[in-house]
Write an enzyme that holds these catalytic residues in place. Structure first.
Site: not given
Ligand code: ADP
Ligand code: ADP
Ligand code: ADP
Length: 213
Positions: A13, A127, A160, A171
């Protein structure tokens, strides 16, 4: 266009969103990104959301519905939007319907990133992301030019905290139990399109463009 992207963690996504967004001038609202920013900034919202996110469970419907309601007011979202990771429960989908009705709009298409669970662990554990932009890389499938460094800004990439095999299991459970019913919810309205999300990124992009043209 008003689009919803639904798929399990790692289904692609976040990779497809920027491409769709640029092609059709839409805003991209990813609840996961917004929640992680709130956690990092330790805002009241972030403090409430952190525990569930760390465990791979969903945060409460009211919190995420509030974020989306606020974000949809942005000027950049008036021409159309991509909702990435929202709605993830039927309650969220129903509340979104009400929200959009009151604005005189509705969802056009729901893109379902269909993929087998077995593929997702390798995608998730490889990732790497650039937190400020949301760009994602993969050690094997989409490596950055220099390991651990964002191609565009030169800033460091992070993994992450919830991108582990163990948290992925919760998840995926949440996805099957709470989010798959959302696909049925929209299928009944007839606006779901299935994408072959296990194919390479370029093939998925081509399919998306075909569906949206
Ligand atoms: P901690 O649990 O050590 O207090 P943080 O609250 O700073 O860590 O962040 C929680 C997790 O989310 C961390 O593993 C960090 O790598 C990730 N994170 C923080 N900000 C972002 C962001 N904007 N996008 C994606 N991942 C993030
Ligand atoms: P989502 O947002 O649905 O959690 P991401 O777009 O972040 O997923 O994709 C998850 C991981 O897989 C990332 O490291 C991305 O670079 C990789 N990825 C995304 N699409 C593909 C694909 N079609 N084939 C192989 N790897 C992919
Ligand atoms: P993914 O890569 O699994 O698609 P996201 O970045 O979308 O993950 O979400 C990370 C986390 O943030 C989820 O596991 C959940 O805890 C929370 N979250 C995100 N979107 C939602 C939603 N629409 N409702 C509830 N929880 C959410």
């Amino acid at each position: 266009k008003r689009l919803i992207l639904i798929g399990p963690p790692g289904s692609g996504k976040g990779t497809q969103s920027p491409i769709i967004k640029d092609e059709y001038c839409l805003c991209h609202l990813a609840t996961g990104d917004m929640l992680r920013a709130a956690v990092a900034a330790k805002t009241p919202l972030g403090i409430k959301a952190k525990e569930a996110m760390d465990k791979g469970e969903l945060v409460s419907d009211d919190l995420v519905v509030g974020i989306i309601d606020e974000a949809l007011k942005k000027p950049s979202c008036q021409k159309g939007f991509i909702l990435d990771g929202f709605p993830r429960t039927v309650v969220q989908a129903e509340k979104l319907d009400v929200m959009l009705q009151s604005r005189g709009t509705k969802v056009d298409k729901v893109l379902n990133f269909a993929i087998d669970d077995a593929i997702l662990e390798e995608r998730i554990t490889g990732r790497w992301i650039h937190p400020a932009s949301g760009r994602s890389y993969h050690t094997k499938f989409a490596p950055p030019k220099a390991p651990g460094i964002d191609d565009v800004t030169g800033e460091p990439l992070i993994q992450r905290k919830d991108d582990t095999a163990a948290v992925l299991k919760s998840r995926l459970e949440a996805f099957h139990r709470q989010t798959e019913p959302v696909i049925d919810y929209y299928a009944k309205k007839g606006n779901v399109v299935n994408l072959p999300a296990e194919k390479p990124p370029q093939a998925v992009t081509a399919e998306v463009k075909k569906v949206l043209s």
